[in-house]
Design an enzyme around this catalytic site. Structure first.
Site, short mmCIF file in Angstrom:
data_model
loop_
_atom_site.label_atom_id
_atom_site.label_comp_id
_atom_site.label_asym_id
_atom_site.label_seq_id
_atom_site.Cartn_x
_atom_site.Cartn_y
_atom_site.Cartn_z
N GLY A 54 0.85 -1.19 0.00
CA GLY A 54 0.00 0.00 0.00
C GLY A 54 0.88 1.23 0.00
O GLY A 54 2.06 1.14 0.34
N CYS A 81 5.27 -6.09 2.10
CA CYS A 81 5.62 -4.67 2.05
C CYS A 81 4.83 -3.86 3.08
O CYS A 81 5.01 -4.07 4.27
CB CYS A 81 5.45 -4.14 0.62
SG CYS A 81 6.28 -2.56 0.40
N TYR A 82 3.92 -3.00 2.63
CA TYR A 82 3.10 -2.26 3.61
C TYR A 82 2.40 -3.24 4.55
O TYR A 82 2.25 -2.99 5.74
CB TYR A 82 2.07 -1.39 2.88
CG TYR A 82 1.15 -0.61 3.80
CD1 TYR A 82 1.51 0.63 4.29
CD2 TYR A 82 -0.09 -1.14 4.18
CE1 TYR A 82 0.67 1.34 5.14
CE2 TYR A 82 -0.94 -0.45 5.02
CZ TYR A 82 -0.56 0.79 5.50
OH TYR A 82 -1.39 1.49 6.34
N HIS A 167 8.60 -7.90 -2.49
CA HIS A 167 7.39 -8.35 -3.20
C HIS A 167 7.61 -9.72 -3.85
O HIS A 167 8.14 -9.80 -4.95
CB HIS A 167 7.02 -7.34 -4.29
CG HIS A 167 6.51 -6.05 -3.73
ND1 HIS A 167 5.18 -5.86 -3.43
CD2 HIS A 167 7.14 -4.90 -3.40
CE1 HIS A 167 5.01 -4.64 -2.93
NE2 HIS A 167 6.19 -4.04 -2.90
N GLU A 169 5.51 -11.47 -5.26
CA GLU A 169 4.58 -11.68 -6.39
C GLU A 169 5.13 -11.16 -7.72
O GLU A 169 4.62 -11.55 -8.77
CB GLU A 169 3.22 -11.02 -6.09
CG GLU A 169 3.18 -9.49 -6.11
CD GLU A 169 3.67 -8.84 -4.81
OE1 GLU A 169 4.36 -9.52 -4.02
OE2 GLU A 169 3.37 -7.66 -4.60
N SER A 221 -20.29 -9.74 -28.38
CA SER A 221 -19.52 -8.80 -29.20
C SER A 221 -18.47 -9.53 -30.02
O SER A 221 -17.89 -8.98 -30.95
CB SER A 221 -18.84 -7.78 -28.31
OG SER A 221 -17.81 -8.41 -27.55
N GLY A 222 -18.17 -10.77 -29.64
CA GLY A 222 -17.08 -11.48 -30.29
C GLY A 222 -15.79 -11.34 -29.51
O GLY A 222 -14.82 -12.03 -29.78
N GLY A 223 -15.79 -10.46 -28.53
CA GLY A 223 -14.64 -10.33 -27.63
C GLY A 223 -14.58 -11.58 -26.73
O GLY A 223 -15.55 -12.33 -26.65
N VAL A 224 -13.42 -11.77 -26.09
CA VAL A 224 -13.23 -13.01 -25.32
C VAL A 224 -14.28 -13.16 -24.22
O VAL A 224 -14.86 -14.23 -24.04
CB VAL A 224 -11.83 -13.01 -24.64
CG1 VAL A 224 -11.53 -14.38 -24.07
CG2 VAL A 224 -10.76 -12.60 -25.62
N ASP A 225 -14.52 -12.09 -23.46
CA ASP A 225 -15.36 -12.22 -22.28
C ASP A 225 -16.80 -12.60 -22.64
O ASP A 225 -17.35 -13.55 -22.09
CB ASP A 225 -15.34 -10.93 -21.45
CG ASP A 225 -13.92 -10.53 -21.07
OD1 ASP A 225 -13.03 -11.39 -21.15
OD2 ASP A 225 -13.71 -9.36 -20.69
N SER A 226 -17.38 -11.86 -23.58
CA SER A 226 -18.78 -12.18 -23.89
C SER A 226 -18.87 -13.53 -24.59
O SER A 226 -19.83 -14.27 -24.41
CB SER A 226 -19.44 -11.07 -24.71
OG SER A 226 -18.88 -10.95 -25.99
N SER A 227 -17.85 -13.89 -25.37
CA SER A 227 -17.87 -15.19 -26.06
C SER A 227 -17.84 -16.34 -25.06
O SER A 227 -18.59 -17.30 -25.17
CB SER A 227 -16.67 -15.34 -26.99
OG SER A 227 -16.68 -14.33 -27.96
N LYS A 365 -8.48 -12.53 -16.57
CA LYS A 365 -8.51 -12.68 -18.03
C LYS A 365 -7.88 -13.99 -18.50
O LYS A 365 -8.42 -14.68 -19.36
CB LYS A 365 -7.77 -11.48 -18.65
CG LYS A 365 -7.99 -11.32 -20.12
CD LYS A 365 -9.29 -10.61 -20.35
CE LYS A 365 -9.56 -10.26 -21.77
NZ LYS A 365 -10.76 -9.43 -21.90
#
Ligand code: XMP
Length: 508
Positions: A54, A81-82, A167, A169, A221-227, A365
């Site tokens: 943070g 960290c924080y 960190h 990560e 829409s043909g985008g990944v998420d809606s597909s 994603k």
């Protein structure tokens, strides 16, 4: 399923931490520090807690904090960290401002600790701090240090409390993955059971049960998420999922047909393609201003979608391809505005549906892509580059006409084809932009006067910043030759060498 709580104190890597946990097939969820209390933490049965970094100093009056009781729940905690400083602070240790901060790759040394199993006694970690833990709390031991940081890690083994100043990560921490894995597996004893197959199965049976006969509407829409959302729901409720694909005529070459064919033929989706090309063109006539284009496209989209929904009669559910980063961002109250143009803006508010279904709201994603692959979505749609909602409208400078759309579609297709063919690491986003400028050229013995086309290609991790791609000259030459030869109406090709910032990725 075991769960890890990533308690978010506003650090820049909070999402990355959760992803790193999930990469080890353990489910993690991010919750802002002020949106959860001790009771809820206990009630949710977390196997472990990670305090994120943070930007603040723990000793400041209004710094993000937490009930110190969190350290007494018996749930293992890792402070980063924080988060480590906060742990020290809550347990009555001392945190101070250092005269020399540490930033970047730093060598740290450690002694024996459950956290550092399989980590060499010296290795590189990523530090980014000015404050430091000058005194570990009573009952804690310091287990790691660096040249300027006397306490790079500390712990209270009996209470299962661990803190690291660096960190783990970020990829620059050589053994970051090992350290996180030790925390998750050896200290939290979390089960490795977060798998995409299970996710698909459980989602499908959940929606089957929840929607025994209801119909659901989805804007594809043909985008990944809606597909992926569509495929998942299709698997659960088949043709009771009604997908509406609004073809605004501003997609890339052949894309609308490809989307329709894939989803109808391959997946037997109940898909309605609405040919709204003329409507959009008409509305955009004479409009040159980018924001106005966006607004027109956004509201026209909703209008078309609403009209189509009306024709379908009463459908009480609306499904959306919202993913986890969207959920977190809107939880922070930050990006509602950004999303309104990135998604098919304002649909849920505008439509009087009873319920919204968001089957991907727990996924990152890359997890969405994995689900897509498992559901058989073709690779070109799974790894589709981001494409703006307003489509080619923001890649045609000035007024949009049918002729300009056709020119850009052709040129853009050539550029993408050559990039795909080239043996290079693929840039994250690449496309052509049709400028509003004309330039003189020669073709054989003839003088031409055609458009100037710009090529744009960037590499980026997060699309917030981006580097222009160092594409090989030979590749650029091939693309330029092909475009000027094959696309009548374009007489000059230029390459955009602006990074972001100061440029944006899109031209408008
Ligand atoms: P910029 O141009 O802001 O783009 O550097 C960052 C990323 O966002 C995409 N982008 C959009 N996506 N609607 C969208 O859905 C938009 O209006 C829009 N504008 C930019 C852009 O393609 C890039 O991936």
């Amino acid at each position: 399923m075991d769960k890890i709580l990533v308690l978010d104190f506003g650090g820049q890597y909070d999402q990355l931490i959760a992803r790193r946990v999930r990469e080890q097939h353990i489910y993690a969820e991010i919750v802002p520090f002020d949106q959860i209390g001790l009771d809820e933490i206990v009630g949710k049965n977390y196997k472990g807690i990670i305090f994120t970094g943070g930007p603040d100093s723990v000793y400041k009056e209004d710094a993000p904090g937490f009930d110190e009781g969190i350290l007494n729940l018996g749930i293992p905690v890792l402070g980063i960290c924080y988060g480590a400083q906060l742990m020290a602070f809550l347990a009555k240790g001392k945190v101070e401002k250092a005269t020399v901060g540490e930033y970047g790759k730093i060598i740290f040394s450690h002694e024996e600790s459950a956290l550092f199993e399989d980590v060499p006694s010296q290795s590189v970690c990523w530090m980014s701090h000015v404050d430091y833990i000058s005194e570990a709390p009573e009952g804690f031991t310091v287990t790691a240090w660096s040249e300027h940081c006397p306490c790079a890690a500390f712990e209270n083994r009996d209470r299962k409390l661990y803190g690291v100043q660096f960190h783990p990560e970020v990829v620059h921490t050589e053994y970051g993955k090992t350290i996180l894995s030790s925390f998750l597996l050896n200290i939290c004893k979390a089960q490795v059971d977060w798998k995409m197959d299970d996710f698909i199965e459980s989602s499908v049976s959940r929606y089957r049960e929840m929607l025994p006969e209801e119909r659901v509407l989805l804007a594809l829409s043909g985008g990944v998420d809606s597909s992926v959302a569509a495929l998942l729901l299709n698997k659960a409720i088949g043709h009771r999922l009604v997908c509406v694909f609004v073809d605004h005529g501003l997609l890339r070459k052949g894309e609308a047909d490809h989307i329709e064919k894939t989803f109808k033929e391959r997946f037997d989706l109940n898909l309605i393609r609405v040919d709204a090309r003329d409507r959009f063109l008409e509305k955009l006539k004479g409009v040159r201003e980018p924001e106005e284009k966006r607004k027109i496209i956004g509201s026209e989209f909703i209008r078309v979608f609403e009209e189509e929904a009306k024709k379908l009669g009463e459908i009480s559910y609306l499904a959306q391809g919202t993913i986890y980063p969207d959920v977190i961002e809107s939880g922070k109250g930050k990006s509602a505005v950004i999303k309104s143009h990135h998604n098919v803006g304002g649909l849920p508010e505008r439509m009087a549906f009873r319920k919204i279904i968001e089957p991907l709201r727990d996924l990152f994603k890359d997890e969405v892509r994995e689900v897509g692959r498992k559901l058989g979505l073709p690779e070109d749609l799974v790894s589709r580059q981001p494409f703006p909602g307003p489509g080619l409208a923001v890649r045609i400078i000035g007024e949009i006409t049918e002729e300009k759309i056709a020119l850009l579609q052709e040129a853009d297709a050539i550029f993408r084809e050559e990039i795909m063919k080239a043996e290079i690491e693929k840039p994250q986003q690449y496309f052509a932009v049709l400028t509003d400028m004309h330039s003189v050229g020669v073709m054989g013995d003839e003088r031409t006067y055609g458009y100037v086309l710009a090529l744009r290609s960037v590499s980026t991790d997060d699309f917030m910043t981006a580097e222009w791609s160092r594409l090989p000259y030979d590749l650029l030459e091939t693309v330029s030759n092909r475009i000027t030869n094959e696309v009548r109406g374009i007489s000059r090709v230029v390459y955009d060498i602006t990074s972001k910032p100061p440029g944006t990725i899109e031209w408008e």
